[in-house]
Scaffold this motif. Structure first.
Motif, PDB file in Angstrom:
ATOM      1  N   GLN A   1      -4.154  20.366  10.179  1.00 55.72           N
ATOM      2  CA  GLN A   1      -4.782  20.066   8.893  1.00 55.72           C
ATOM      3  C   GLN A   1      -6.247  19.680   9.052  1.00 55.72           C
ATOM      4  O   GLN A   1      -7.106  20.143   8.297  1.00 55.72           O
ATOM      5  CB  GLN A   1      -4.025  18.930   8.192  1.00 55.72           C
ATOM      6  CG  GLN A   1      -2.585  19.264   7.857  1.00 55.72           C
ATOM      7  CD  GLN A   1      -2.466  20.415   6.882  1.00 55.72           C
ATOM      8  OE1 GLN A   1      -3.041  20.385   5.800  1.00 55.72           O
ATOM      9  NE2 GLN A   1      -1.737  21.463   7.269  1.00 55.72           N
TER      10      GLN A   1
ATOM     11  N   ASP B   1       4.989  15.234  16.370  1.00 50.52           N
ATOM     12  CA  ASP B   1       4.901  16.137  15.217  1.00 50.52           C
ATOM     13  C   ASP B   1       3.768  15.724  14.283  1.00 50.52           C
ATOM     14  O   ASP B   1       3.089  16.572  13.692  1.00 50.52           O
ATOM     15  CB  ASP B   1       6.217  16.150  14.437  1.00 50.52           C
ATOM     16  CG  ASP B   1       7.349  16.845  15.186  1.00 50.52           C
ATOM     17  OD1 ASP B   1       7.119  17.334  16.306  1.00 50.52           O
ATOM     18  OD2 ASP B   1       8.473  16.865  14.652  1.00 50.52           O
TER      19      ASP B   1
ATOM     20  N   GLU C   1       6.118  16.566   2.816  1.00 46.05           N
ATOM     21  CA  GLU C   1       6.244  18.024   2.737  1.00 46.05           C
ATOM     22  C   GLU C   1       7.663  18.465   3.101  1.00 46.05           C
ATOM     23  O   GLU C   1       8.259  19.308   2.428  1.00 46.05           O
ATOM     24  CB  GLU C   1       5.221  18.653   3.686  1.00 46.05           C
ATOM     25  CG  GLU C   1       5.154  20.158   3.641  1.00 46.05           C
ATOM     26  CD  GLU C   1       4.075  20.689   4.564  1.00 46.05           C
ATOM     27  OE1 GLU C   1       4.420  21.351   5.571  1.00 46.05           O
ATOM     28  OE2 GLU C   1       2.877  20.442   4.284  1.00 46.05           O
ATOM     29  N   ARG C   2       8.208  17.882   4.172  1.00 50.91           N
ATOM     30  CA  ARG C   2       9.565  18.250   4.596  1.00 50.91           C
ATOM     31  C   ARG C   2      10.615  17.805   3.588  1.00 50.91           C
ATOM     32  O   ARG C   2      11.562  18.541   3.308  1.00 50.91           O
ATOM     33  CB  ARG C   2       9.845  17.649   5.972  1.00 50.91           C
ATOM     34  CG  ARG C   2       9.071  18.336   7.093  1.00 50.91           C
ATOM     35  CD  ARG C   2       9.317  17.689   8.443  1.00 50.91           C
ATOM     36  NE  ARG C   2       8.694  18.461   9.519  1.00 50.91           N
ATOM     37  CZ  ARG C   2       8.665  18.091  10.794  1.00 50.91           C
ATOM     38  NH1 ARG C   2       9.225  16.945  11.149  1.00 50.91           N
ATOM     39  NH2 ARG C   2       8.075  18.844  11.702  1.00 50.91           N
TER      40      ARG C   2
ATOM     41  N   TYR D   1       0.614  18.047  13.293  1.00 46.59           N
ATOM     42  CA  TYR D   1       0.294  18.317  11.893  1.00 46.59           C
ATOM     43  C   TYR D   1      -1.172  17.989  11.605  1.00 46.59           C
ATOM     44  O   TYR D   1      -1.874  18.759  10.931  1.00 46.59           O
ATOM     45  CB  TYR D   1       1.207  17.489  11.006  1.00 46.59           C
ATOM     46  CG  TYR D   1       1.097  17.772   9.531  1.00 46.59           C
ATOM     47  CD1 TYR D   1       1.734  18.879   8.969  1.00 46.59           C
ATOM     48  CD2 TYR D   1       0.373  16.937   8.695  1.00 46.59           C
ATOM     49  CE1 TYR D   1       1.638  19.132   7.605  1.00 46.59           C
ATOM     50  CE2 TYR D   1       0.273  17.178   7.335  1.00 46.59           C
ATOM     51  CZ  TYR D   1       0.905  18.277   6.786  1.00 46.59           C
ATOM     52  OH  TYR D   1       0.808  18.524   5.444  1.00 46.59           O
TER      53      TYR D   1
ATOM     54  N   SER E   1      -1.152  11.337   8.297  1.00 43.17           N
ATOM     55  CA  SER E   1      -0.608  12.656   8.643  1.00 43.17           C
ATOM     56  C   SER E   1       0.914  12.619   8.719  1.00 43.17           C
ATOM     57  O   SER E   1       1.601  13.546   8.281  1.00 43.17           O
ATOM     58  CB  SER E   1      -1.188  13.122   9.983  1.00 43.17           C
ATOM     59  OG  SER E   1      -2.566  13.345   9.873  1.00 43.17           O
TER      60      SER E   1
ATOM     61  N   ARG F   1       3.256  22.945  12.266  1.00 47.06           N
ATOM     62  CA  ARG F   1       4.503  22.470  11.671  1.00 47.06           C
ATOM     63  C   ARG F   1       5.741  22.802  12.510  1.00 47.06           C
ATOM     64  O   ARG F   1       6.831  22.360  12.164  1.00 47.06           O
ATOM     65  CB  ARG F   1       4.683  23.075  10.273  1.00 47.06           C
ATOM     66  CG  ARG F   1       3.657  22.620   9.251  1.00 47.06           C
ATOM     67  CD  ARG F   1       3.855  23.377   7.944  1.00 47.06           C
ATOM     68  NE  ARG F   1       3.019  22.860   6.878  1.00 47.06           N
ATOM     69  CZ  ARG F   1       1.743  23.217   6.705  1.00 47.06           C
ATOM     70  NH1 ARG F   1       1.180  24.075   7.538  1.00 47.06           N
ATOM     71  NH2 ARG F   1       1.043  22.705   5.702  1.00 47.06           N
ATOM     72  N   THR F   2       5.572  23.560  13.587  1.00 46.08           N
ATOM     73  CA  THR F   2       6.732  24.103  14.294  1.00 46.08           C
ATOM     74  C   THR F   2       6.710  23.746  15.775  1.00 46.08           C
ATOM     75  O   THR F   2       5.940  24.333  16.552  1.00 46.08           O
ATOM     76  CB  THR F   2       6.792  25.640  14.144  1.00 46.08           C
ATOM     77  OG1 THR F   2       6.639  25.992  12.768  1.00 46.08           O
ATOM     78  CG2 THR F   2       8.124  26.165  14.664  1.00 46.08           C
TER      79      THR F   2
ATOM     80  N   LEU G   1       3.314  14.919   6.334  1.00 48.37           N
ATOM     81  CA  LEU G   1       4.301  15.832   6.904  1.00 48.37           C
ATOM     82  C   LEU G   1       5.700  15.489   6.404  1.00 48.37           C
ATOM     83  O   LEU G   1       6.482  16.380   6.047  1.00 48.37           O
ATOM     84  CB  LEU G   1       4.250  15.762   8.427  1.00 48.37           C
ATOM     85  CG  LEU G   1       5.286  16.607   9.178  1.00 48.37           C
ATOM     86  CD1 LEU G   1       5.166  18.083   8.819  1.00 48.37           C
ATOM     87  CD2 LEU G   1       5.134  16.401  10.691  1.00 48.37           C
TER      88      LEU G   1
ATOM     89  N   TYR H   1       3.961  23.560  20.574  1.00 46.59           N
ATOM     90  CA  TYR H   1       4.050  23.906  19.158  1.00 46.59           C
ATOM     91  C   TYR H   1       3.617  25.349  18.935  1.00 46.59           C
ATOM     92  O   TYR H   1       2.620  25.808  19.493  1.00 46.59           O
ATOM     93  CB  TYR H   1       3.163  22.962  18.323  1.00 46.59           C
ATOM     94  CG  TYR H   1       3.714  21.560  18.284  1.00 46.59           C
ATOM     95  CD1 TYR H   1       4.494  21.138  17.213  1.00 46.59           C
ATOM     96  CD2 TYR H   1       3.496  20.682  19.340  1.00 46.59           C
ATOM     97  CE1 TYR H   1       5.041  19.859  17.192  1.00 46.59           C
ATOM     98  CE2 TYR H   1       4.044  19.394  19.325  1.00 46.59           C
ATOM     99  CZ  TYR H   1       4.816  19.005  18.255  1.00 46.59           C
ATOM    100  OH  TYR H   1       5.368  17.740  18.243  1.00 46.59           O
TER     101      TYR H   1
END
Length: 216
Positions: free
Chosen positions: A100, A92, A183-184, A96, A176, A128-129, A180, A124
């Motif tokens: 970015q 992940d 952010e989460r 990310y 990174s 982000r997913t 991430l 992905y």
């Protein structure tokens, strides 16, 4: 911090942005390089270890020995500082960073070197997913499934026949990973438990028919 790949990487995040980071690629020296990297990052940021309010660690997938170095160190810091320790999938973090820094919008895949002529990988929808669980496979076995997709990471660079559209970055960065995670957490999302994601058994195993000898 993350030691799931050949990269030994550490970063410090203040909740808004990365304020210091360090990364070295050496698959055989995780234990030797990690703590000095922590010291460098703290010194660059001008703070002491007791200023840390939480720890985020990459849980892999990755080879047994290297991955354990980061997880054990993170758990030790968490215990010593009485702060929470969060896990996040290393793939992940690469995805990310690809979004970015590399401008990838998706869909795409991430692949890291799993040794034994295999890769750890995941698909992905965007940076982000993730669209499924991480897996470990031979590149030739998933080439058709990932045909036409950019593939990020060192695993893609190692097997150009299977992954002709290889993209960077090759290795995860703690910067990174931290961004991430921040952010989460800010969005109220739960992160993973700091438990290793191995996907396969370690190379060193007890031989079959092993007999335990105990004194009488």
């Amino acid at each position: 911090m993350d030691t799931a790949t050949p990269a030994v990487t550490v970063a410090l995040h203040d909740g808004a942005s990365v304020i210091a980071s360090s990364g070295q690629v050496d698959a055989r020296r995780h234990g030797e390089l990690l703590l000095p990297a922590v010291d460098r990052v703290l010194a660059e940021a001008g703070v002491k270890l007791d200023a840390v309010t939480g720890v985020v660690v990459g849980v892999g997938p990755g080879p047994y020995t290297g991955l354990r170095v980061g997880l054990v160190t993170a758990a030790t810091f968490g215990s010593a500082l009485s702060v929470p320790v969060h896990g996040i999938c290393t793939l992940d973090g690469l995805a990310y960073a690809a979004g970015q820094d590399g401008g990838l919008e998706g869909p795409f895949a991430v692949a890291t070197d799993a040794r034994r002529k295999e890769v750890y990988w995941a698909r992905y929808e965007d940076a982000r997913t993730r669209t499924g669980d991480p897996a470990v496979d031979r590149p030739a076995d998933i080439a058709a499934e990932l045909a036409g997709l950019p593939v990020v990471g060192a695993g893609a660079a190692l097997y150009p026949d299977a992954f002709p559209d290889a993209r960077g970055p090759e290795h995860v960065s703690a910067a990174s990973l931290a961004s991430l995670a921040a952010e989460r957490l800010a969005a109220g999302q739960e992160l993973l438990e700091p438990q290793p994601l191995y996907l396969r058994r370690p190379d060193a195993q007890v031989p079959k028919n092993y007999k335990v000898v105990t004194p009488k």
